[in-house]
Design a protein around this motif. Structure first.
Motif, mmCIF file in Angstrom:
data_model
loop_
_atom_site.group_PDB
_atom_site.id
_atom_site.type_symbol
_atom_site.label_atom_id
_atom_site.label_comp_id
_atom_site.label_asym_id
_atom_site.label_seq_id
_atom_site.Cartn_x
_atom_site.Cartn_y
_atom_site.Cartn_z
ATOM 1 N N ALA A 1 -30.370 -44.155 36.479
ATOM 2 C CA ALA A 1 -30.597 -43.271 37.635
ATOM 3 C C ALA A 1 -30.882 -41.827 37.205
ATOM 4 C CB ALA A 1 -29.431 -43.331 38.624
ATOM 5 N N GLY B 1 -33.990 -39.476 36.656
ATOM 6 C CA GLY B 1 -35.429 -39.284 36.808
ATOM 7 C C GLY B 1 -35.790 -39.098 38.262
ATOM 8 N N SER B 2 -37.085 -39.053 38.547
ATOM 9 C CA SER B 2 -37.533 -38.862 39.927
ATOM 10 C C SER B 2 -38.754 -39.714 40.240
ATOM 11 C CB SER B 2 -37.882 -37.385 40.163
ATOM 12 O OG SER B 2 -36.773 -36.568 39.873
ATOM 13 N N THR C 1 -27.850 -39.484 43.464
ATOM 14 C CA THR C 1 -27.073 -38.542 42.669
ATOM 15 C C THR C 1 -27.614 -37.133 42.872
ATOM 16 O OG1 THR C 1 -26.722 -40.282 41.033
ATOM 17 C CG2 THR C 1 -26.357 -38.033 40.284
ATOM 18 N N GLY C 2 -28.922 -37.068 43.130
ATOM 19 C CA GLY C 2 -29.552 -35.760 43.356
ATOM 20 C C GLY C 2 -30.836 -35.920 44.167
ATOM 21 N N GLY C 3 -30.941 -37.060 44.843
ATOM 22 C CA GLY C 3 -32.143 -37.294 45.656
ATOM 23 C C GLY C 3 -32.719 -38.691 45.521
ATOM 24 N N SER C 4 -32.065 -39.519 44.733
ATOM 25 C CA SER C 4 -32.637 -40.819 44.361
ATOM 26 C C SER C 4 -32.843 -41.814 45.483
ATOM 27 C CB SER C 4 -31.781 -41.466 43.287
ATOM 28 O OG SER C 4 -32.131 -40.918 42.062
ATOM 29 N N TYR D 1 -27.262 -27.862 39.424
ATOM 30 C CA TYR D 1 -27.254 -29.333 39.478
ATOM 31 C C TYR D 1 -27.422 -29.937 38.095
ATOM 32 C CZ TYR D 1 -28.971 -34.077 40.004
ATOM 33 O OH TYR D 1 -29.148 -35.437 39.866
ATOM 34 N N TYR D 2 -28.398 -29.453 37.350
ATOM 35 C CA TYR D 2 -28.695 -30.111 36.073
ATOM 36 C C TYR D 2 -27.615 -29.884 35.023
ATOM 37 C CZ TYR D 2 -32.787 -32.648 37.404
ATOM 38 O OH TYR D 2 -33.601 -33.582 37.987
ATOM 39 N N ASN E 1 -25.036 -32.364 36.013
ATOM 40 C CA ASN E 1 -25.605 -33.692 35.765
ATOM 41 C C ASN E 1 -25.534 -34.037 34.275
ATOM 42 O OD1 ASN E 1 -27.970 -35.455 34.894
ATOM 43 N ND2 ASN E 1 -28.091 -35.763 37.100
ATOM 44 N N ARG F 1 -30.507 -36.156 28.062
ATOM 45 C CA ARG F 1 -29.379 -35.689 28.894
ATOM 46 C C ARG F 1 -28.055 -35.794 28.156
ATOM 47 N NH1 ARG F 1 -30.830 -36.317 35.220
ATOM 48 N NH2 ARG F 1 -33.073 -36.329 34.959
ATOM 49 N N ASP G 1 -36.842 -31.980 42.478
ATOM 50 C CA ASP G 1 -35.556 -32.207 43.152
ATOM 51 C C ASP G 1 -35.042 -30.987 43.903
ATOM 52 O OD1 ASP G 1 -35.718 -34.640 41.871
ATOM 53 O OD2 ASP G 1 -34.496 -33.992 40.173
HETATM 54 N N1 GLN Z 1 -33.916 -36.689 40.046
HETATM 55 C C1 GLN Z 1 -32.530 -36.406 39.906
HETATM 56 C C2 GLN Z 1 -32.121 -36.542 38.471
HETATM 57 O O1 GLN Z 1 -32.926 -36.859 37.667
HETATM 58 C C3 GLN Z 1 -31.704 -37.269 40.788
HETATM 59 C C4 GLN Z 1 -31.496 -38.639 40.299
HETATM 60 C C5 GLN Z 1 -30.588 -39.441 41.185
HETATM 61 O O2 GLN Z 1 -30.342 -39.101 42.345
HETATM 62 N N2 GLN Z 1 -30.015 -40.477 40.602
HETATM 63 O O3 GLN Z 1 -31.007 -36.351 38.141
#
Ligand code: GLN
Length: 471
Positions: free
Chosen positions: A127, A129-130, A174-177, A302-303, A306, A350, A416
């Motif tokens: 999970a 990426g975008s 997690t951030g828009g997925s 956020y990042y 993350n 990451r 995101d």
């Molecule tokens: N695009 C965001 C990221 O890469 C959200 C990913 C998500 O929601 N899992 O972290």
């Protein structure tokens, strides 16, 4: 013949209960559609071999006059949610052969209702990426234009719903997925309040952001699934008792805040802006009051969090307990080889960055500071929601891009900008379709995102349904 194009959970429920068609008929129709399309779109990583058996069980329940909202409803499940006895890989090579040993709580709840699981859907590895381009098993294609990405990370789940390969799907956000792929594929995606849906059995990416939610064709369908999967769970200590939220009181006029400054900055596609302004007008016509508000750009915050949480969560994949194992002749080399061969590029990036922001000497400057900013942001939101009912933004600053077009990670992270904030604060958010834009003789869907205060999913359903009726 069942008309899949216009079918919703709501309609299928009526037809199944009225015995206009059986759960087996419905499952067979979907299996045929999958057979026709999945090779091209690569949306399912696996179609289960017991679909018809599951549907038969549902039919037996229907024959006994049992009725649940999701009885006999064919669903797809993102490849990060555990179903006992089934493969689950988070679209990673490291979990290539992994079989789940227990059911996620959401799965237990859906099974009790007699829902039918069609298969597991493609996603960005773990999970992260975008666009679903980070999958170890190939990219998923957008059903509206097969040269473009479906968005991510729940790209497979959004594509199967948009492409009539499932009636609805589960994703994780997690951030828009959930929201981003829903907007790219022209469907509805709900990210519930953090903790309202149990995370037990969801592979962790960022434990303090992750939440499971539905991807559906209509807002009403999202509500139906949400009502089934929500609730306190003894197996997830961060889950919240439903009775904590009593529902939003009725009001004659709801106020929607729009962060114009954030939306009017450079980098937001002009067609997205136009479509968004059009949506705002529609909402005003519906009687909503629209107000200008300020929202910060939360991407850096956020990042950092993350990366930090991803690096710790993924430490468990060492080749000893789960998935593939590479023999390096001693334990350390085993770890190194397994992780070198098992993880993809973005995942490694990451883990490296996360280890860095958590390391001695840098912790306070990055992770510590991000946590403080997170607390400040939560307070800001509390104040905002004492004055307004909803926040509205586009879901994505740009429409779906061409597969392979975005080669640097930073440009991917920028997509995101509107979605991550809800995860940092923990509030619920929904993406609903807001029409199409013509790009290179294809019509690409766009979406708008509503956020509400903690536990106010009911408000998202209310505005989502009102807006849907106007588009
Ligand atoms: N695009 C965001 C990221 O890469 C959200 C990913 C998500 O929601 N899992 O972290």
């Amino acid at each position: 013949m069942i008309d899949l194009k216009n079918l919703t959970i709501e309609k299928a429920r009526t037809s199944l209960d009225a015995k206009e068609f059986s759960a087996v008929d419905l499952a067979k129709t979907y299996l045929m559609e999958i057979e026709k399309k999945n090779k091209e779109f690569n949306a399912y990583l696996e179609v289960y071999d017991d679909v018809l058996e599951q549907a038969k069980t549902a039919d037996e329940m229907i024959a006994k006059e049992e009725s649940y909202p999701l009885l006999g409803i064919p669903l797809a499940v993102k490849d990060v949610i555990l179903i006992k006895g089934k493969h689950v890989s988070a679209a990673s090579k490291i979990l290539e052969n992994y079989i789940a040993t227990y059911n996620a709580t959401v799965i237990t709840k859906l099974k009790k209702q007699g829902a039918v699981f069609l298969g597991r859907t493609n996603m960005d590895e773990f999970a992260l990426g975008s666009s679903t381009e980070n999958s170890a098993y190939g990219v998923t294609k957008n059903p509206h234009d097969n040269s473009r990405v479906p968005g991510g990370t729940s790209g497979g789940s959004a594509a199967v719903v948009a492409g009539d390969m499932a009636l609805a799907a589960l994703g994780s956000d997690t951030g828009g997925s959930i929201r981003l792929p829903s907007s790219f594929c022209g469907v509805v995606g709900l990210k519930p309040t953090y903790g309202r849906v149990s995370r037990y059995g969801l592979m962790a990416a960022v434990s303090s952001f992750d939440v499971i939610g539905p991807i559906t064709k209509t807002t009403k369908d999202a509500q139906i699934i949400f009502d089934v999967i929500k609730g306190n769970d003894i197996l997830d200590s961060t889950s919240i008792a439903d009775k904590k939220y009593l529902g939003t009181p009725k009001k004659d006029k709801r106020v929607i805040g729009v962060p114009w400054e954030l939306i009017n900055q450079e980098g937001i596609n002009l067609k997205v802006k136009e479509n968004f302004k059009d949506a705002v007008k529609k909402l005003e016509n519906l009687g909503y009051e629209v107000r200008d508000i300020k929202l910060p750009n939360c991407l850096a915050l956020y990042y950092i969090i993350n990366f930090a949480e991803v690096s710790t969560n993924l430490a468990r994949f060492d080749g000893v307990r789960y998935g593939i194992h590479k023999d390096g002749q001693n334990l350390l080399k085993d770890y190194l080889l397994t992780r070198r061969d098992g993880f993809g590029k973005e995942t490694k990036r990451r883990i490296l960055l996360g280890t860095y922001v958590l390391s001695a000497g840098y912790y306070d400057a990055y992770y510590g500071k991000a946590q403080k900013a997170r607390i400040a942001l939560r307070k800001e939101f509390q104040e905002l929601f004492s004055e307004i009912d909803l926040i509205l933004t586009p879901t994505s600053p740009i429409p779906a891009w061409k597969i392979g077009e975005k080669s640097d990670p930073l440009s991917m992270y920028l997509v995101d900008i509107f979605t991550v904030t809800a995860n940092i604060v923990g509030v619920p958010a929904i993406s609903v379709p807001s029409g199409f834009v013509a790009i290179e003789d294809k019509n690409l869907p766009l979406g708008i995102q509503f956020m509400a205060s903690h536990g106010a999913e009911d408000l998202l359903f209310e505005v989502g349904k009102n807006f849907e009726a106007m588009v």
